[in-house]
Design a protein around this motif. Structure first.
Motif, PDB file in Angstrom:
ATOM      1  N   ARG A  45      43.685  39.851  41.074  1.00  0.00           N
ATOM      2  CA  ARG A  45      42.323  40.208  40.661  1.00  0.00           C
ATOM      3  C   ARG A  45      41.638  39.038  39.953  1.00  0.00           C
ATOM      4  N   LEU A  46      42.399  38.294  39.181  1.00  0.00           N
ATOM      5  CA  LEU A  46      41.826  37.135  38.498  1.00  0.00           C
ATOM      6  C   LEU A  46      41.367  36.083  39.505  1.00  0.00           C
ATOM      7  N   VAL A  47      42.182  35.807  40.523  1.00  0.00           N
ATOM      8  CA  VAL A  47      41.787  34.828  41.540  1.00  0.00           C
ATOM      9  C   VAL A  47      40.521  35.292  42.263  1.00  0.00           C
ATOM     10  N   ALA A  48      40.435  36.590  42.531  1.00  0.00           N
ATOM     11  CA  ALA A  48      39.230  37.125  43.181  1.00  0.00           C
ATOM     12  C   ALA A  48      38.005  36.931  42.289  1.00  0.00           C
ATOM     13  N   LYS A  49      38.195  37.092  40.982  1.00  0.00           N
ATOM     14  CA  LYS A  49      37.075  36.886  40.055  1.00  0.00           C
ATOM     15  C   LYS A  49      36.678  35.416  39.992  1.00  0.00           C
ATOM     16  N   LEU A  50      37.668  34.513  40.080  1.00  0.00           N
ATOM     17  CA  LEU A  50      37.356  33.079  40.077  1.00  0.00           C
ATOM     18  C   LEU A  50      36.475  32.727  41.274  1.00  0.00           C
ATOM     19  N   LYS A  51      36.771  33.314  42.420  1.00  0.00           N
ATOM     20  CA  LYS A  51      35.959  33.051  43.611  1.00  0.00           C
ATOM     21  C   LYS A  51      34.551  33.602  43.435  1.00  0.00           C
ATOM     22  N   LYS A  52      34.455  34.801  42.849  1.00  0.00           N
ATOM     23  CA  LYS A  52      33.141  35.404  42.626  1.00  0.00           C
ATOM     24  C   LYS A  52      32.306  34.601  41.625  1.00  0.00           C
ATOM     25  N   LYS A  53      32.990  33.913  40.706  1.00  0.00           N
ATOM     26  CA  LYS A  53      32.273  33.103  39.715  1.00  0.00           C
ATOM     27  C   LYS A  53      31.655  31.858  40.330  1.00  0.00           C
ATOM     28  N   GLY A  54      32.001  31.565  41.589  1.00  0.00           N
ATOM     29  CA  GLY A  54      31.393  30.435  42.279  1.00  0.00           C
ATOM     30  C   GLY A  54      32.077  29.111  42.044  1.00  0.00           C
ATOM     31  N   LEU A  55      33.301  29.123  41.516  1.00  0.00           N
ATOM     32  CA  LEU A  55      34.021  27.877  41.301  1.00  0.00           C
ATOM     33  C   LEU A  55      34.300  27.177  42.624  1.00  0.00           C
ATOM     34  N   HIS A  56      34.360  25.858  42.576  1.00  0.00           N
ATOM     35  CA  HIS A  56      34.612  25.064  43.774  1.00  0.00           C
ATOM     36  C   HIS A  56      35.950  25.475  44.399  1.00  0.00           C
ATOM     37  N   PRO A  57      36.038  25.534  45.735  1.00  0.00           N
ATOM     38  CA  PRO A  57      37.284  25.955  46.387  1.00  0.00           C
ATOM     39  C   PRO A  57      38.508  25.149  45.975  1.00  0.00           C
ATOM     40  N   GLN A  58      38.340  23.852  45.717  1.00  0.00           N
ATOM     41  CA  GLN A  58      39.484  23.044  45.292  1.00  0.00           C
ATOM     42  C   GLN A  58      39.986  23.480  43.915  1.00  0.00           C
ATOM     43  N   ILE A  59      39.065  23.814  43.030  1.00  0.00           N
ATOM     44  CA  ILE A  59      39.440  24.279  41.686  1.00  0.00           C
ATOM     45  C   ILE A  59      40.124  25.637  41.782  1.00  0.00           C
ATOM     46  N   VAL A  60      39.600  26.519  42.626  1.00  0.00           N
ATOM     47  CA  VAL A  60      40.218  27.837  42.799  1.00  0.00           C
ATOM     48  C   VAL A  60      41.639  27.694  43.335  1.00  0.00           C
ATOM     49  N   ALA A  61      41.826  26.768  44.255  1.00  0.00           N
ATOM     50  CA  ALA A  61      43.158  26.557  44.826  1.00  0.00           C
ATOM     51  C   ALA A  61      44.143  26.070  43.765  1.00  0.00           C
ATOM     52  N   VAL A  62      43.710  25.125  42.923  1.00  0.00           N
ATOM     53  CA  VAL A  62      44.583  24.607  41.861  1.00  0.00           C
ATOM     54  C   VAL A  62      44.908  25.709  40.857  1.00  0.00           C
ATOM     55  N   LEU A  63      43.895  26.464  40.439  1.00  0.00           N
ATOM     56  CA  LEU A  63      44.125  27.526  39.459  1.00  0.00           C
ATOM     57  C   LEU A  63      44.994  28.644  40.042  1.00  0.00           C
ATOM     58  N   SER A  64      44.843  28.907  41.333  1.00  0.00           N
ATOM     59  CA  SER A  64      45.696  29.917  41.976  1.00  0.00           C
ATOM     60  C   SER A  64      47.150  29.476  41.943  1.00  0.00           C
ATOM     61  N   SER A  65      47.385  28.191  42.223  1.00  0.00           N
ATOM     62  CA  SER A  65      48.751  27.664  42.160  1.00  0.00           C
ATOM     63  C   SER A  65      49.263  27.677  40.726  1.00  0.00           C
ATOM     64  N   TRP A  66      48.381  27.344  39.792  1.00  0.00           N
ATOM     65  CA  TRP A  66      48.745  27.334  38.363  1.00  0.00           C
ATOM     66  C   TRP A  66      49.182  28.727  37.910  1.00  0.00           C
ATOM     67  N   LEU A  67      48.611  29.783  38.484  1.00  0.00           N
ATOM     68  CA  LEU A  67      48.887  31.165  38.074  1.00  0.00           C
ATOM     69  C   LEU A  67      50.152  31.750  38.699  1.00  0.00           C
ATOM     70  N   GLU A  68      50.775  31.022  39.616  1.00  0.00           N
ATOM     71  CA  GLU A  68      51.964  31.557  40.267  1.00  0.00           C
ATOM     72  C   GLU A  68      53.127  31.698  39.287  1.00  0.00           C
ATOM     73  N   ASP A  69      54.165  32.399  39.729  1.00  0.00           N
ATOM     74  CA  ASP A  69      55.311  32.719  38.865  1.00  0.00           C
ATOM     75  C   ASP A  69      55.896  31.472  38.203  1.00  0.00           C
ATOM     76  N   ARG A  70      56.343  31.663  36.960  1.00  0.00           N
ATOM     77  CA  ARG A  70      57.007  30.600  36.209  1.00  0.00           C
ATOM     78  C   ARG A  70      58.319  31.129  35.651  1.00  0.00           C
ATOM     79  N   LEU A  71      59.137  30.205  35.178  1.00  0.00           N
ATOM     80  CA  LEU A  71      60.396  30.563  34.531  1.00  0.00           C
ATOM     81  C   LEU A  71      60.295  30.258  33.049  1.00  0.00           C
ATOM     82  N   ALA A  72      60.971  31.047  32.240  1.00  0.00           N
ATOM     83  CA  ALA A  72      60.961  30.831  30.793  1.00  0.00           C
ATOM     84  C   ALA A  72      62.340  31.127  30.232  1.00  0.00           C
ATOM     85  N   GLN A  73      62.624  30.473  29.127  1.00  0.00           N
ATOM     86  CA  GLN A  73      63.859  30.726  28.384  1.00  0.00           C
ATOM     87  C   GLN A  73      63.498  30.933  26.921  1.00  0.00           C
TER      88      GLN A  73
END
Length: 651
Positions: free
Chosen positions: A299-327
């Motif tokens: 839903r956040l990625v969909a909102k980023l697209k609706k906000k009109g952000l450049h496609p390259q920025i949306v792609a980077v932020l989408s990758s940034w939001l993917e799963d991470r590992l933590a300890q």
């Protein structure tokens, strides 16, 4: 390496020997002499300790971290404890080993990160964004990368990649080109490096039982180079977000030129203006449960697209939001890996920005019920103004409808609100209703007398002051006042926008805090102003609020203040006096009443092009009255003095 901790650091072997001799001599002819000698030795060693500490403090620069660390230790302020006490697991069994504690925290935190089920309703459809999307991106250069790295704090925590901020900052000129090339590579591929998808989480105790892992909050440590890259890429989209007001008009967190004090001032002045015209205000306060940690990625990625952000920025932020590992790390021992998903990750630069973008359309639910909102991060406070004839039950129903509507938005966005932090109140001078409530750290009452807020403030400030004064033997007056400004004054002045309108009787308790401090160190108020630039609290409140007005006049503050402080079309430097529409004492002693004082200020002060220059001019003006022994010098900027006899009228 041995460490010896003692409440009395001057106790050495010489002192211990004299104490042993005194105790051994009890009941003998030498008892009195040994007791006197023991006291003398203790006082002598104590005096030597004070002299040594004073020399050490004087040899350190006042802004040095070592100076503040030593001052904190001398004030016996509680230090940061990195160890974790014994914990209890869900089966009520004690957990003692560091590895087991870390794993227990990992399980506890993981349960907090689970999203609630989505509900389809009228808020499921994401609202449209700006009509003109971001067309192109600026070109990054080496200077941008160098500037970002040079602004790093060298004491900032090192992340899992073990690359400290110190290296990045001191080697910024050499590293600028490779960092820039890496940024351009990330931008062109739209892929966030796997190495930076790792978090260390340190548990920090919040409140209640220390043995319950659910009472801890996770502090995230992320790679410093990742933060550099986030700040560098932020240069590409942050100006667009500001230009399109993507966070909403009334979001005051993580926005340039806005802050919690502005939010407090705007709420108070809006409410005061309504109350002074005989109206009531319905206030509904809410707070998101698990903000940042529970955000639907899709839903956040969909909102980023609706906000009109450049496609390259949306792609980077989408990758940034993917799963991470933590300890989770406890006493140097790490837990097994846990997965972080569906969140705007804490300990990052981009996280707060993404939260503001995600939370922005919550205002639609509030506005649908004719309420207005002031938002600070996840702290959403809404209000609606009613006529004095409106019955309180009608306002109650309206606030309940507002709450239900916001909860419907939350259900569609998989956001939960904390019931313990939700409340409803009716502000009125004649028929207030509801208990006291905390808003942005300040306690409010429904009559806006602020008596309880001041009582809480004075209690905390007095305790801080007592702690500070324990160390007076180590410092000269300049150092003590510097410590007072840092540890006590900053705490008091955060609440200035909220308590400024209180009566003199209420504020007298606050003013006494500084007067008592100056009395205890033997400095009078005039000397404090002229030699140490420490004006009385009543004067400092006036200067702070006048500075807010001047910032509005310069067009540099939040644009909402322009409605409260409007220019007089007949005068270039004057404002419309709100007292023309209301003679209420409450309005007169508020920042709205300060407009009359602002209009009386000398042209030299009003023509200042920055807020700091304006406030410096105000301080010099007050100092000139103090130097001439004017009987009302401390109130020369106060709106509480009648205009006909106001000291400024003589200028």
């Amino acid at each position: 390496m041995l460490e010896r901790k003692s409440t009395h650091p001057w106790i050495n072997e010489n002192v211990l020997r004299s104490v042993r001799e005194k105790m051994a001599g009890e009941g003998t002819d030498r008892e009195d002499a040994l007791r006197i000698r023991c006291s003398s030795v203790i006082m002598e060693e104590y005096g030597k300790y004070i002299a040594r500490e004073r020399v050490k403090l004087q040899s350190l620069p006042k802004g040095a971290k070592a100076w503040w660390s030593k001052s904190r230790r001398l004030m016996q302020r509680k230090g940061i404890v990195s160890s974790v006490a014994a914990l209890k697991d869900p089966h009520d069994q004690w957990v003692l080993a560091a590895q087991n504690k870390a794993d227990l925290f990992a399980d506890s935190f993981s349960m907090k990160f689970v999203l609630s089920a989505a509900v389809v309703n009228e808020y499921s459809q994401i609202p449209p964004g700006p009509s003109r999307p971001q067309a192109k991106l600026k070109n990054l250069n080496e200077k941008d990368a160098k500037n970002v790295m040079e602004k790093l704090r060298v004491d900032s925590g090192t992340g899992p990649d073990l690359l400290p901020a110190r290296i990045l900052r001191y080697c910024a000129e050499v590293l600028a080109k490779p960092v820039l090339l890496l940024a351009l590579s990330i931008l062109s591929t739209g892929i966030w490096p796997q190495l930076w998808r790792q978090h260390w989480i340190t548990p920090l105790f919040k409140k209640k039982s220390i043995y319950n892992p659910g009472n801890y909050r996770g502090i995230h440590l992320t790679p410093q180079l990742s933060k550099v890259m986030e700040r560098l890429l932020k240069l590409l989209y942050d100006p667009y977000l500001s230009a399109t007001c993507a966070f909403g008009q009334n979001q005051f967190a993580y926005s340039v030129g806005r802050g919690a004090r502005d939010a407090l001032a705007l709420l108070l002045l809006t409410w005061i203006k309504a109350l002074c015209t005989g109206r009531k205000v319905g206030v509904y306060c809410s707070d998101v449960s698990g903000a940042f940690d529970r955000v639907c990625m899709a839903r956040l990625v969909a909102k980023l697209k609706k906000k009109g952000l450049h496609p390259q920025i949306v792609a980077v932020l989408s990758s940034w939001l993917e799963d991470r590992l933590a300890q989770v790390v406890v006493n140097g021992t790490a837990s097994s890996d846990m997965t972080l998903r569906n969140m705007v990750f804490q300990g990052t630069v981009t996280g707060p920005i993404l939260w503001n973008l995600f939370f922005e359309d919550a205002r639609l639910a509030i506005n649908k019920t004719f309420f207005d909102e002031i938002v600070f991060a996840d702290d959403l406070n809404s209000y609606c103004i009613y006529s004095s004839a409106t019955h309180n039950s009608v306002i109650d129903n309206a606030m309940t409808n507002c709450q239900l509507e916001l909860h419907k938005w939350g259900a569609a966005n998989q956001v939960a609100f904390d019931p313990a932090k939700e409340s409803q109140h009716i502000l009125s001078l004649s028929e207030p209703q509801g208990s006291e409530f905390k808003l942005l750290g300040v306690l409010f009452d429904t009559g806006l007398s602020m008596a309880q807020a001041v009582a809480e403030l004075v209690s905390s400030a007095s305790w801080k002051l007592r702690t500070l004064l324990r160390t007076r033997r180590f410092y000269c007056d300049v150092d003590l006042i510097l410590l007072y400004k840092s540890h006590v004054l900053s705490y008091i002045e955060y609440r200035t926008p909220a308590i400024y309108h209180a009566t003199k009787v209420v504020l007298r308790r606050v003013d006494a805090v500084q007067r008592n401090f100056l009395r205890d160190i033997g400095v009078n108020e005039v000397i404090a102003l002229l030699h140490f630039h420490l004006a009385p609290l009543t004067t400092r409140r006036d200067i702070a609020m006048l500075g807010m007005i001047h910032r509005t006049v310069l067009g540099k503050g939040p644009n909402q203040f322009a409605e409260l402080f409007r220019r007089d079309t007949n005068h270039t430097l004057k404002l419309v006096d709100p007292r023309q529409t209301s003679r209420s004492p409450l309005l007169k002693r508020s920042a709205l009443g300060l407009v009359a004082v602002y209009n009386m200020l000398p042209h030299k002060v009003l023509s200042a092009r920055t807020v700091s220059a304006f406030q410096k001019g105000l301080q010099e003006l007050v100092s000139s009255f103090a130097a001439s022994s004017h009987p009302q010098w401390s109130e020369v900027l106060s709106p509480r003095i009648p205009l006909t006899s106001h000291p400024l009228a003589t200028i």
